[in-house]
Design an enzyme around this catalytic site. Sequence first.
Site, PDB file in Angstrom:
ATOM      1  N   GLY A 257      76.395  -8.945  12.195  1.00  0.00           N
ATOM      2  CA  GLY A 257      75.822  -7.595  12.267  1.00  0.00           C
ATOM      3  C   GLY A 257      76.021  -6.976  13.646  1.00  0.00           C
ATOM      4  O   GLY A 257      76.541  -7.625  14.564  1.00  0.00           O
TER       5      GLY A 257
ATOM      6  N   ASP B  15      67.261 -16.192  14.089  1.00  0.00           N
ATOM      7  CA  ASP B  15      67.942 -16.864  13.002  1.00  0.00           C
ATOM      8  C   ASP B  15      66.942 -17.429  11.988  1.00  0.00           C
ATOM      9  O   ASP B  15      65.842 -17.846  12.360  1.00  0.00           O
ATOM     10  CB  ASP B  15      68.736 -18.015  13.628  1.00  0.00           C
ATOM     11  CG  ASP B  15      69.766 -18.535  12.691  1.00  0.00           C
ATOM     12  OD1 ASP B  15      70.897 -18.024  12.742  1.00  0.00           O
ATOM     13  OD2 ASP B  15      69.439 -19.428  11.879  1.00  0.00           O
TER      14      ASP B  15
ATOM     15  N   TYR C  50      80.874 -18.950  -2.830  1.00  0.00           N
ATOM     16  CA  TYR C  50      80.037 -17.780  -2.526  1.00  0.00           C
ATOM     17  C   TYR C  50      79.162 -17.437  -3.738  1.00  0.00           C
ATOM     18  O   TYR C  50      77.933 -17.359  -3.646  1.00  0.00           O
ATOM     19  CB  TYR C  50      80.927 -16.591  -2.129  1.00  0.00           C
ATOM     20  CG  TYR C  50      80.170 -15.301  -2.055  1.00  0.00           C
ATOM     21  CD1 TYR C  50      79.099 -15.149  -1.178  1.00  0.00           C
ATOM     22  CD2 TYR C  50      80.508 -14.223  -2.881  1.00  0.00           C
ATOM     23  CE1 TYR C  50      78.392 -13.961  -1.120  1.00  0.00           C
ATOM     24  CE2 TYR C  50      79.801 -13.036  -2.820  1.00  0.00           C
ATOM     25  CZ  TYR C  50      78.745 -12.911  -1.942  1.00  0.00           C
ATOM     26  OH  TYR C  50      78.036 -11.737  -1.895  1.00  0.00           O
TER      27      TYR C  50
ATOM     28  N   ARG D 112      88.082  -3.064 -10.290  1.00  0.00           N
ATOM     29  CA  ARG D 112      86.740  -3.305  -9.766  1.00  0.00           C
ATOM     30  C   ARG D 112      85.870  -2.067  -9.983  1.00  0.00           C
ATOM     31  O   ARG D 112      86.358  -0.956 -10.136  1.00  0.00           O
ATOM     32  CB  ARG D 112      86.792  -3.593  -8.246  1.00  0.00           C
ATOM     33  CG  ARG D 112      87.504  -4.901  -7.890  1.00  0.00           C
ATOM     34  CD  ARG D 112      86.655  -6.106  -8.276  1.00  0.00           C
ATOM     35  NE  ARG D 112      87.293  -7.367  -7.939  1.00  0.00           N
ATOM     36  CZ  ARG D 112      88.156  -8.021  -8.734  1.00  0.00           C
ATOM     37  NH1 ARG D 112      88.504  -7.508  -9.900  1.00  0.00           N
ATOM     38  NH2 ARG D 112      88.656  -9.167  -8.359  1.00  0.00           N
TER      39      ARG D 112
HETATM   40  N1  UFG Z   1      92.690  -6.458  -2.469  1.00  0.00           N
HETATM   41  C1  UFG Z   1      94.038  -6.259  -2.229  1.00  0.00           C
HETATM   42  N2  UFG Z   1      94.452  -6.261  -0.944  1.00  0.00           N
HETATM   43  C2  UFG Z   1      93.622  -6.456   0.121  1.00  0.00           C
HETATM   44  C3  UFG Z   1      92.256  -6.653  -0.136  1.00  0.00           C
HETATM   45  C4  UFG Z   1      91.814  -6.656  -1.449  1.00  0.00           C
HETATM   46  O1  UFG Z   1      94.835  -6.105  -3.145  1.00  0.00           O
HETATM   47  O2  UFG Z   1      94.096  -6.469   1.259  1.00  0.00           O
HETATM   48  C5  UFG Z   1      92.217  -6.451  -3.869  1.00  0.00           C
HETATM   49  C6  UFG Z   1      91.545  -7.738  -4.267  1.00  0.00           C
HETATM   50  O3  UFG Z   1      92.493  -8.661  -4.713  1.00  0.00           O
HETATM   51  C7  UFG Z   1      90.586  -7.247  -5.352  1.00  0.00           C
HETATM   52  C8  UFG Z   1      90.232  -5.827  -4.915  1.00  0.00           C
HETATM   53  O4  UFG Z   1      91.250  -5.449  -3.986  1.00  0.00           O
HETATM   54  O5  UFG Z   1      91.258  -7.176  -6.559  1.00  0.00           O
HETATM   55  C9  UFG Z   1      88.902  -5.730  -4.233  1.00  0.00           C
HETATM   56  O6  UFG Z   1      88.859  -6.715  -3.206  1.00  0.00           O
HETATM   57  P1  UFG Z   1      87.700  -6.764  -2.109  1.00  0.00           P
HETATM   58  O7  UFG Z   1      88.044  -7.882  -1.182  1.00  0.00           O
HETATM   59  O8  UFG Z   1      87.486  -5.424  -1.539  1.00  0.00           O
HETATM   60  O9  UFG Z   1      86.417  -7.107  -2.949  1.00  0.00           O
HETATM   61  P2  UFG Z   1      86.163  -8.317  -3.982  1.00  0.00           P
HETATM   62  O10 UFG Z   1      86.256  -7.742  -5.363  1.00  0.00           O
HETATM   63  O11 UFG Z   1      86.989  -9.493  -3.692  1.00  0.00           O
HETATM   64  O12 UFG Z   1      84.698  -8.774  -3.585  1.00  0.00           O
HETATM   65  C10 UFG Z   1      83.591  -7.916  -3.509  1.00  0.00           C
HETATM   66  C11 UFG Z   1      82.611  -8.469  -2.517  1.00  0.00           C
HETATM   67  C12 UFG Z   1      82.108  -9.782  -2.970  1.00  0.00           C
HETATM   68  C13 UFG Z   1      81.571  -9.675  -4.373  1.00  0.00           C
HETATM   69  C14 UFG Z   1      82.566  -9.031  -5.300  1.00  0.00           C
HETATM   70  C15 UFG Z   1      81.943  -8.779  -6.625  1.00  0.00           C
HETATM   71  O13 UFG Z   1      83.230  -8.603  -1.246  1.00  0.00           O
HETATM   72  O14 UFG Z   1      81.099 -10.184  -2.106  1.00  0.00           O
HETATM   73  O15 UFG Z   1      82.992  -7.811  -4.756  1.00  0.00           O
HETATM   74  O16 UFG Z   1      82.685  -7.880  -7.363  1.00  0.00           O
HETATM   75  F1  UFG Z   1      81.295 -10.885  -4.835  1.00  0.00           F
END
Ligand code: UFG
Length: 334
Positions: A46, A60, A150, A230
């Site tokens: 943070g 903490d 996670y 998503r």
């Molecule tokens: N992605 C890319 N390129 C990147 C980053 C992400 O293509 O550089 C894609 C990922 O593969 C995924 C989508 O974009 O398909 C979204 O990725 P994010 O990393 O933004 O988010 P996530 O869906 O992996 O994860 C988020 C939260 C998690 C949570 C999840 C639940 O970070 O904590 O949503 O949906 F668990």
Amino acid sequence: MIGDRCLSDLPKVLVVGGAGYIGSHMVKYLDKMGAVITVLDNLSTGHRDLITAGEFIEGDLGDEALLNSVFERRDIDVVMHFAASSLVAESVADPLKYYTNNISRTASLLSAMQRHDIKHFIFSSTAAVYGEPDELPITENTSTNPSNPYGATKLAVERMLRDCDTGFGLKSICLRYFNACGADDSATIGERHQPETHLIPLVLQVAAGLREHISVFGHDYETEDGTCIRDYIHVNDLAQAHYQAMMKLLNGAESITYNLGNSAGFSVRQVVEQARMVTAKEIKVVEAARRRGDPAVLVADSAKARRELGWQPQYESLSTMIASAWAWHQRDFS
Ligand code: UFG
């Protein structure tokens, strides 16, 4: 009156992890609603400058003496818990960090609450508890089968909370977030992760000229354009839901779980396209391999939260969400 409570009876809230991305938006929202706020954060991820209200205590959850003093010296009605490790890929590589930070530290917090007879808890859970879902859209009754540590640690805490309710009457609301994004309209607080791994801030870094391209992880998923889908939800809409959940608990509700999403799916390519329109910048895309542990499609059914909390997301268009993030990043990147 709000339910059984007087309007003058302002909620006294401990926000654990209030210097983080979602926690800092919660603090700002609570301040707007007149709550009495204490923030506890160890500043490991943070940022002090993101805390815009309340009393700040740096510390903490592993520090039992500190937790005792926090609860002894203040009158706290409810604890909101945002402090967790939350990177899927890191959790696969370093699972014990997640078991320690997300489960053991939460157990320490709940023990301190039990010692001080504090009975209301709002928990930041995640869509990652579902893993690769066996139905779409995902309701709260969809089977949970996390595909990474996670999600597993968040689900374990949900279970721990049920046991605490049975054991000593702790009432909790678990909020399973889908993909949090955006920033407060003031553009004074927003998402700042180091390292950044999330799609929207990375795409905006490309738009700002800080990164050469965005790697799209996987282009052969069984979706219309082959990229992952998503459900993006604005961080202030998450804050609104937490506030409503808190009021429900303080008015005597039983423990319960809600999904928080917009119930609309956007592919990675659609996000990039919207970001091009919002920023009016070229955003170079490079196709890359799939990222381990990424489900193809995650879209929420959030009807229960809308119905039971009266939750009404204010930022339903993806371009509005991206525009708010862009306003923040233009300040924060400079
Ligand atoms: N992605 C890319 N390129 C990147 C980053 C992400 O293509 O550089 C894609 C990922 O593969 C995924 C989508 O974009 O398909 C979204 O990725 P994010 O990393 O933004 O988010 P996530 O869906 O992996 O994860 C988020 C939260 C998690 C949570 C999840 C639940 O970070 O904590 O949503 O949906 F668990």
